[in-house]
Design a protein around this motif. Structure first.
Motif, PDB file in Angstrom:
ATOM      1  N   ARG A  77      -9.135   8.118   3.017  1.00 33.76           N
ATOM      2  CA  ARG A  77      -9.238   6.676   2.761  1.00 33.76           C
ATOM      3  C   ARG A  77      -7.934   6.086   2.218  1.00 33.76           C
ATOM      4  O   ARG A  77      -7.931   5.052   1.557  1.00 33.76           O
ATOM      5  CB  ARG A  77     -10.395   6.404   1.789  1.00 33.76           C
ATOM      6  CG  ARG A  77     -11.752   6.849   2.341  1.00 33.76           C
ATOM      7  CD  ARG A  77     -12.892   6.506   1.401  1.00 33.76           C
ATOM      8  NE  ARG A  77     -13.071   5.059   1.269  1.00 33.76           N
ATOM      9  CZ  ARG A  77     -13.993   4.490   0.492  1.00 33.76           C
ATOM     10  NH1 ARG A  77     -14.820   5.251  -0.221  1.00 33.76           N
ATOM     11  NH2 ARG A  77     -14.102   3.180   0.410  1.00 33.76           N
ATOM     12  N   LEU A  78      -6.817   6.759   2.549  1.00 38.00           N
ATOM     13  CA  LEU A  78      -5.515   6.293   2.061  1.00 38.00           C
ATOM     14  C   LEU A  78      -5.181   4.877   2.527  1.00 38.00           C
ATOM     15  O   LEU A  78      -4.683   4.068   1.719  1.00 38.00           O
ATOM     16  CB  LEU A  78      -4.419   7.272   2.482  1.00 38.00           C
ATOM     17  CG  LEU A  78      -3.020   7.013   1.888  1.00 38.00           C
ATOM     18  CD1 LEU A  78      -3.063   7.078   0.369  1.00 38.00           C
ATOM     19  CD2 LEU A  78      -2.015   8.020   2.435  1.00 38.00           C
ATOM     20  N   PRO A  79      -5.405   4.516   3.801  1.00 36.35           N
ATOM     21  CA  PRO A  79      -5.129   3.132   4.209  1.00 36.35           C
ATOM     22  C   PRO A  79      -5.913   2.111   3.379  1.00 36.35           C
ATOM     23  O   PRO A  79      -5.375   1.061   3.003  1.00 36.35           O
ATOM     24  CB  PRO A  79      -5.562   3.106   5.683  1.00 36.35           C
ATOM     25  CG  PRO A  79      -5.412   4.515   6.143  1.00 36.35           C
ATOM     26  CD  PRO A  79      -5.825   5.346   4.954  1.00 36.35           C
ATOM     27  N   GLU A  80      -7.184   2.434   3.079  1.00 35.46           N
ATOM     28  CA  GLU A  80      -7.987   1.542   2.230  1.00 35.46           C
ATOM     29  C   GLU A  80      -7.410   1.462   0.828  1.00 35.46           C
ATOM     30  O   GLU A  80      -7.430   0.398   0.188  1.00 35.46           O
ATOM     31  CB  GLU A  80      -9.421   2.046   2.140  1.00 35.46           C
ATOM     32  CG  GLU A  80     -10.254   1.909   3.388  1.00 35.46           C
ATOM     33  CD  GLU A  80     -11.660   2.432   3.170  1.00 35.46           C
ATOM     34  OE1 GLU A  80     -12.436   1.770   2.454  1.00 35.46           O
ATOM     35  OE2 GLU A  80     -11.968   3.522   3.677  1.00 35.46           O
ATOM     36  N   PHE A 119      -4.264   1.692  -0.052  1.00 35.21           N
ATOM     37  CA  PHE A 119      -3.113   0.787  -0.037  1.00 35.21           C
ATOM     38  C   PHE A 119      -3.574  -0.665  -0.083  1.00 35.21           C
ATOM     39  O   PHE A 119      -2.994  -1.486  -0.806  1.00 35.21           O
ATOM     40  CB  PHE A 119      -2.263   1.032   1.214  1.00 35.21           C
ATOM     41  CG  PHE A 119      -1.248   2.133   1.057  1.00 35.21           C
ATOM     42  CD1 PHE A 119      -0.074   1.922   0.341  1.00 35.21           C
ATOM     43  CD2 PHE A 119      -1.476   3.379   1.612  1.00 35.21           C
ATOM     44  CE1 PHE A 119       0.854   2.936   0.192  1.00 35.21           C
ATOM     45  CE2 PHE A 119      -0.553   4.408   1.465  1.00 35.21           C
ATOM     46  CZ  PHE A 119       0.624   4.183   0.743  1.00 35.21           C
ATOM     47  N   ARG A 120      -4.616  -0.979   0.678  1.00 30.44           N
ATOM     48  CA  ARG A 120      -5.121  -2.358   0.667  1.00 30.44           C
ATOM     49  C   ARG A 120      -5.770  -2.704  -0.668  1.00 30.44           C
ATOM     50  O   ARG A 120      -5.692  -3.849  -1.127  1.00 30.44           O
ATOM     51  CB  ARG A 120      -6.134  -2.554   1.807  1.00 30.44           C
ATOM     52  CG  ARG A 120      -5.522  -2.481   3.197  1.00 30.44           C
ATOM     53  CD  ARG A 120      -6.490  -2.998   4.254  1.00 30.44           C
ATOM     54  NE  ARG A 120      -7.692  -2.179   4.369  1.00 30.44           N
ATOM     55  CZ  ARG A 120      -7.806  -1.126   5.160  1.00 30.44           C
ATOM     56  NH1 ARG A 120      -6.775  -0.743   5.915  1.00 30.44           N
ATOM     57  NH2 ARG A 120      -8.939  -0.439   5.228  1.00 30.44           N
TER      58      ARG A 120
END
Length: 460
Positions: A42-45, A47-48
């Protein structure tokens, strides 16, 4: 190192080497597996989530999600990211950096769990919020005794470590850039004049913010935390770029010293692990339970949002600021020189002074002041963040009547912390922080199922 510091360091070393180090590495690995590599999946989440806006209808806290994130980040990125990392490299060898990275990776799962449970089990009454491991130990694990023990140990740790470690490193950095001689004080003996002045200024600035409570702390953190990370990142890149030709040699040292049982520099894998993991723990605070306090103040209906912010917090601390500190003293040769000459040589430097020396080699004169200013920002935001942590811990035991006396005592200790020897300060910090890990980890493991539901998005 004084006899007192030596004895404390022996105890802290034993606890970390044989108990805490393995406990936190094991817990981090267990949670990483149980959460399905949430820090990568869930790394992209994540960052957001760093810049997420407060959702409509959000309630239960007193700070916006961003303010809560900046409070947690500001509190964890303290002078341990400068002074503590430098001490780890010079005392434990270049391999300590590798173990800072290793712990940083699994620590993201620990921090995720602390933040999620902090929001889930917090107690809110209007604009008042009570949060921290005490509440998930009491209401989630159903263990009031363990909650009380944690609050006591963590409260004493907050009051007797942070007002000493942070101003001490600030004073070391300022004195390195602006030495002004010594003076004699009753009971304290010979102290640096700059250390006393620095301690008094920091104490006044700290009380000016914490007297206003968590909302005042949140407003200060959201402005200062991004500034200090950005400034330190720019300075660090300049230093590393200046000595870029040494990077292959440095990376070779980091990995060989981290994994070798027979170190050419006299350290070895277990020494590197002890100091790397210890300073990694001190730098990112995963396992202390403090994330539950910071993120528990957020106005949110989604605990996983704060959990993902906590993942990014550990990433920034372990893989950005701590790495900059380690790499600057390694690529500049400061660390190897200090290790070679030994503690009794006038050329030996450690703590914040080592990083300041590295910056000065790349950016003469200005570099030392950059480190001094960053050390101030790092230490100051940690001081104001931990002041609130300590409030929550001690209020759990003694009630609101302790708040005002605690704030004043906390600030009165700051000048003394600035004047003490770094070895005593950091040895005591290691010992006290180690003790608060045990009850918190019991809660994290026992409630891992509740946190896993948020890691896998099964609560929606």
């Amino acid at each position: 190192m004084t006899e007192l510091a030596t004895q404390i360091d022996i105890i802290a070393t034993w606890i970390f080497r044989y108990l805490v180090m393995w406990l936190l590495l094991g817990t981090g690995l267990f949670l990483t597996v149980r959460f399905g590599l949430v820090q990568l999946r869930r790394l992209p989440e994540a960052f957001r989530a760093m810049v997420a806006q407060q959702s409509k209808g959000a309630s239960g806290g007193v700070l916006s999600p961003f303010q809560a994130f900046m409070t947690a980040l500001g509190a964890s990125i303290g002078t341990g990211n400068i002074a503590g990392v430098a001490v780890a490299i010079i005392t434990g060898g270049p391999g300590a950096l590798f173990w800072i990275w290793v712990y940083g990776f699994v620590a993201t799962a620990i921090k995720f769990s602390e933040a999620v449970l902090g929001v889930k089990y917090r107690v809110t009454k209007g604009d008042d919020v009570q949060c921290g491991p005490m509440y998930y130990l009491r209401d989630g694990l159903k263990s009031p005794a363990l909650a009380w023990i944690y609050a006591l140990v963590a409260g004493v740790a907050a009051l007797t470590t942070t007002p000493f470690t942070q101003p001490n490193s600030i004073a070391v950095a300022v004195n390195h850039a602006w030495p002004s001689g010594t003076l004699e004080l009753p009971m304290l003996g010979t102290v640096e004049r700059t250390a006393l002045i620095t301690g008094l200024i920091v104490a006044v600035l700290t009380i000016a913010v914490i007297i206003g409570g968590i909302k005042s702390i949140g407003r200060a953190a959201e402005k200062l935390a991004p500034l200090k990370v950005g400034l330190y990142l720019i300075g660090g890149i300049i230093v590393i770029g200046t000595f870029a030709n040494r990077l292959p040699h440095v990376f070779s040292l980091v990995f060989t010293e981290a994994l070798s049982m027979r170190s050419l520099m006299g350290f070895g894998m277990f020494t590197a692990m002890r100091y790397g993991v210890a300073r990694g723990i001190y730098a990112n605070e995963a396992g202390y339970g403090t994330a539950a306090v910071a993120y528990g103040t957020a106005k949110t209906t989604d605990p996983s949002q704060q959990g993902l912010q906590a993942v990014m917090e550990v990433f920034i601390v372990s893989f950005v600021t701590a790495t900059i500190s380690a790499m600057t003293i390694l690529v500049s040769g400061v660390a190897e020189s200090s290790i070679a000459v030994g503690r009794n040589d006038p050329a030996f430097v450690t703590s914040t002074a080592a990083v300041a020396t590295a910056f000065n080699l790349a950016i003469p004169t200005v570099g030392g002041w950059v480190v001094a200013f960053c050390a101030f920002l790092f230490g100051y935001t940690t001081l104001i963040g931990w002041a609130y942590y300590g409030e929550q811990f001690l209020e759990y035991i003694l009630g609101r009547r302790v708040t005002t006396p605690y704030r004043w005592i906390y600030c009165l200790l700051i000048p003394f912390g600035a004047m003490l020897k770094p070895e005593v300060v950091w040895a005591w910090g290691d010992l006290m922080n180690a003790l608060q890990v045990f009850p918190n980890v019991i809660g994290l493991i026992g409630l891992s199922g509740a946190a896993a539901a948020y890691a896998w998005n099964k609560t929606r």
